[in-house]
Design a protein around this motif. Structure first.
Motif, PDB file in Angstrom:
ATOM      1  N   ILE A 103      53.270  28.150  35.350  1.00 55.52           N
ATOM      2  CA  ILE A 103      53.019  29.578  35.412  1.00 55.52           C
ATOM      3  C   ILE A 103      51.953  29.822  36.478  1.00 55.52           C
ATOM      4  N   GLU A 104      52.171  30.852  37.298  1.00 57.65           N
ATOM      5  CA  GLU A 104      51.227  31.191  38.354  1.00 57.65           C
ATOM      6  C   GLU A 104      50.863  32.661  38.255  1.00 57.65           C
ATOM      7  N   ALA A 105      49.614  32.954  38.485  1.00 58.78           N
ATOM      8  CA  ALA A 105      49.127  34.335  38.475  1.00 58.78           C
ATOM      9  C   ALA A 105      48.462  34.614  39.814  1.00 58.78           C
ATOM     10  N   PHE A 106      49.001  35.561  40.548  1.00 56.07           N
ATOM     11  CA  PHE A 106      48.422  35.985  41.818  1.00 56.07           C
ATOM     12  C   PHE A 106      47.625  37.263  41.578  1.00 56.07           C
ATOM     13  N   ASN A 107      46.387  37.291  42.081  1.00 54.64           N
ATOM     14  CA  ASN A 107      45.431  38.356  41.752  1.00 54.64           C
ATOM     15  C   ASN A 107      45.232  38.396  40.233  1.00 54.64           C
ATOM     16  N   LEU A 108      44.723  37.291  39.718  1.00 56.15           N
ATOM     17  CA  LEU A 108      44.584  37.091  38.278  1.00 56.15           C
ATOM     18  C   LEU A 108      43.850  38.227  37.576  1.00 56.15           C
ATOM     19  N   LEU A 109      42.785  38.732  38.189  1.00 57.97           N
ATOM     20  CA  LEU A 109      41.973  39.777  37.558  1.00 57.97           C
ATOM     21  C   LEU A 109      42.521  41.174  37.790  1.00 57.97           C
ATOM     22  N   ASN A 110      43.625  41.271  38.535  1.00 60.38           N
ATOM     23  CA  ASN A 110      44.224  42.573  38.864  1.00 60.38           C
ATOM     24  C   ASN A 110      43.180  43.505  39.488  1.00 60.38           C
ATOM     25  N   HIS A 111      42.393  42.924  40.388  1.00 64.04           N
ATOM     26  CA  HIS A 111      41.318  43.673  41.044  1.00 64.04           C
ATOM     27  C   HIS A 111      41.838  44.352  42.306  1.00 64.04           C
ATOM     28  N   SER A 112      41.533  45.637  42.466  1.00 68.45           N
ATOM     29  CA  SER A 112      41.936  46.389  43.652  1.00 68.45           C
ATOM     30  C   SER A 112      40.864  46.265  44.725  1.00 68.45           C
ATOM     31  N   ASN A 113      41.206  45.605  45.819  1.00 70.82           N
ATOM     32  CA  ASN A 113      40.291  45.508  46.951  1.00 70.82           C
ATOM     33  C   ASN A 113      40.534  46.679  47.894  1.00 70.82           C
ATOM     34  N   ALA A 134      43.805  46.370  49.978  1.00 71.26           N
ATOM     35  CA  ALA A 134      43.955  45.210  50.856  1.00 71.26           C
ATOM     36  C   ALA A 134      44.707  44.078  50.185  1.00 71.26           C
ATOM     37  N   ASN A 135      45.129  44.259  48.940  1.00 68.42           N
ATOM     38  CA  ASN A 135      45.895  43.234  48.240  1.00 68.42           C
ATOM     39  C   ASN A 135      46.875  43.899  47.284  1.00 68.42           C
ATOM     40  N   ALA A 136      47.804  43.116  46.769  1.00 65.47           N
ATOM     41  CA  ALA A 136      48.808  43.628  45.834  1.00 65.47           C
ATOM     42  C   ALA A 136      48.297  43.538  44.400  1.00 65.47           C
ATOM     43  N   ALA A 137      48.975  44.243  43.497  1.00 64.71           N
ATOM     44  CA  ALA A 137      48.631  44.157  42.075  1.00 64.71           C
ATOM     45  C   ALA A 137      48.993  42.763  41.543  1.00 64.71           C
ATOM     46  N   ARG A 138      48.516  42.451  40.346  1.00 63.04           N
ATOM     47  CA  ARG A 138      48.749  41.127  39.764  1.00 63.04           C
ATOM     48  C   ARG A 138      50.245  40.830  39.638  1.00 63.04           C
ATOM     49  N   VAL A 139      50.613  39.599  40.001  1.00 63.73           N
ATOM     50  CA  VAL A 139      51.993  39.135  39.895  1.00 63.73           C
ATOM     51  C   VAL A 139      51.989  37.834  39.093  1.00 63.73           C
ATOM     52  N   LEU A 140      52.841  37.754  38.059  1.00 62.48           N
ATOM     53  CA  LEU A 140      53.009  36.538  37.275  1.00 62.48           C
ATOM     54  C   LEU A 140      54.342  35.897  37.629  1.00 62.48           C
ATOM     55  N   GLU A 141      54.332  34.595  37.808  1.00 60.71           N
ATOM     56  CA  GLU A 141      55.553  33.865  38.157  1.00 60.71           C
ATOM     57  C   GLU A 141      55.710  32.663  37.236  1.00 60.71           C
TER      58      GLU A 141
END
Length: 195
Positions: A103-113, A134-141
């Protein structure tokens, strides 16, 4: 269990204030280079925010036939930080077979830069405002991998230098809200045996 992570932290990127793509001064003769304005004030604000990062009143269009005196990269944009996390585990299924779940979490904290602000003084209505992130919302894979390995004798090697070939067939399946991917791979590895 295996854990992997990527932490990205940086200061703001340089900002150069510009004045559109026109040809009102000596700076450009085409629409390739943006002109720079004159700087008549500090340009920074006391409490930078999404709606107010730069001071428009500190700049004015350069006089006809002159170059603007506003420097390159004289301001800094918003800072940036992001955390990506991965977690996986191998499960033995007997023999040379095993299953890997990940399992992978991109932008784990769902922080908006905060994205870079508008820097063109010809767009007075939005100048100094950040119009996006400057980044996307959290994505789980989620991903699963099934592997089978077996060893066979390489019959084409000389008898005194026989080798063993380890063959592994793998199948990956991953799923996320934004994409699904499948990948089959075949790997061969030779290890030398003693005579």
């Amino acid at each position: 269990w295996n854990v992997s992570a990527i932490l990205t932290v940086r200061s703001g990127l340089p900002i150069t204030v510009v004045n559109g793509w026109g040809n009102t001064s000596l700076q450009s003769s085409s629409l390739v280079i943006q002109e720079r304005p004159d700087r008549v004030g500090d340009g920074s604000v006391s409490n930078p925010s999404w709606d107010n990062w730069l001071d428009l009143s500190a700049f004015r269009p350069a006089e006809l036939g002159t170059f603007g005196n506003s420097g390159v990269g004289i301001f800094r944009g918003p800072s940036f930080y992001n955390i990506d996390l991965g977690l996986d585990k191998n499960f033995e299924l007997g023999g040379s077979r095993y299953l890997t779940l990940r399992i992978e979490a991109f932008n784990l904290l769902n922080h908006s830069n905060q994205g870079s602000p508008v820097r063109d003084i010809s767009n007075a209505g939005q100048f100094g405002q950040s119009r996006g992130t400057a980044n996307a919302a959290r994505v789980l894979e989620f991903a699963a991998k099934f592997s089978v390995a077996r060893s066979v004798v390489d019959r084409y090697s000389p008898p005194a230098r026989k080798r063993t070939m380890s063959r592994t067939a793998s199948f990956w399946y991953s799923r996320s809200p934004h994409r699904a991917s499948r990948k089959a791979s075949y790997r061969s590895r030779r290890s030398r045996l003693g005579s």
